[in-house]
Design a protein around this motif. Sequence first.
Motif, mmCIF file in Angstrom:
data_model
loop_
_atom_site.group_PDB
_atom_site.id
_atom_site.type_symbol
_atom_site.label_atom_id
_atom_site.label_comp_id
_atom_site.label_asym_id
_atom_site.label_seq_id
_atom_site.Cartn_x
_atom_site.Cartn_y
_atom_site.Cartn_z
ATOM 1 N N GLY A 2 0.699 -1.172 -0.128
ATOM 2 C CA GLY A 2 0.072 0.111 -0.061
ATOM 3 C C GLY A 2 0.976 1.297 -0.201
ATOM 4 N N THR A 9 4.183 2.953 2.239
ATOM 5 C CA THR A 9 4.878 2.144 2.990
ATOM 6 C C THR A 9 6.425 2.025 2.873
ATOM 7 O OG1 THR A 9 3.018 0.540 3.497
ATOM 8 C CG2 THR A 9 5.071 -0.254 3.165
ATOM 9 N N GLY A 22 -0.623 -3.152 3.888
ATOM 10 C CA GLY A 22 -1.758 -1.877 3.868
ATOM 11 C C GLY A 22 -0.852 -0.611 3.535
ATOM 12 N N GLN A 23 -1.588 0.549 3.880
ATOM 13 C CA GLN A 23 -0.969 1.652 3.680
ATOM 14 C C GLN A 23 0.027 2.151 5.093
ATOM 15 O OE1 GLN A 23 -3.472 4.667 2.136
ATOM 16 N NE2 GLN A 23 -4.633 3.482 0.880
ATOM 17 N N LYS A 24 1.180 3.043 4.845
ATOM 18 C CA LYS A 24 1.762 3.667 5.718
ATOM 19 C C LYS A 24 2.403 2.523 6.723
ATOM 20 C CE LYS A 24 0.550 8.545 5.662
ATOM 21 N NZ LYS A 24 0.210 9.706 6.665
ATOM 22 N N ASP A 77 -3.127 -1.202 7.956
ATOM 23 C CA ASP A 77 -2.418 -0.006 7.664
ATOM 24 C C ASP A 77 -1.834 0.371 9.197
ATOM 25 O OD1 ASP A 77 -3.789 0.030 5.340
ATOM 26 O OD2 ASP A 77 -5.427 1.260 6.093
ATOM 27 N N LYS A 99 -4.640 -3.335 12.203
ATOM 28 C CA LYS A 99 -4.229 -1.982 11.871
ATOM 29 C C LYS A 99 -3.482 -1.749 13.059
ATOM 30 C CE LYS A 99 -8.553 -0.400 11.411
ATOM 31 N NZ LYS A 99 -9.429 0.300 11.406
#
Length: 204
Positions: A85, A88, A105-107, A145, A163
């Motif tokens: 994502g 990352t 996921g993101q970040k 994330d 998460k």
Amino acid sequence: MSRLTIWGCLIVLMKIPSRVGGAIRRLDLRARLGACGHGVFLGSGFRIENPEYVQLGDNVYFNDQCWISTVPPEVGAQAPTLIVGANTYVGRFAVFACMQKIEIGQKVLISDRVFISDSLHGFRQLGVAVADQPIFSPGPVLIGDGSWIGIGASILPNVKIGKQCVIGANAVVTHDVPDFHLAVGVPARVTRRIDEKTLTNNIS
């Protein structure tokens, strides 16, 4: 002094072809990826097998000497999917091995020397070398994330990390980790929920 300057110039000139070649190879990789967002950075020594099965979001950063291995469908039961994502970061010497699905996921912050795999070698056939037994995927790996994977950690198949989780250094994760939790150890165990009290205890 002039002799040193000449040698210095020669060293710089000798390095130019490798730098240009590395940049060209990375541009070629971007073109062959299944998807590649804006601002993606691939460090030196980055290696990827079957890039068409890999999707990288915007501003994904792979540091030096990372390796992504995806197994083509003629070997596995289905075409693999590896998704990283947006925003990352992946540290040096990380290894991702994907046969079915790995989705990050993101970040997400992934430290150096992290191993993530959704597949294993068969080993149950007695008298047959493990190297000669087929690989298989017990299940996908999903990382939520905003999580942080500590240095040297291993994320094994059929695991979902929620998460904003924290995985401790050198942990071996074999079971799911719920959202907002800390997991440490070999094998990793969930030790606590991350909240303001946890943060205060860690700081004090």
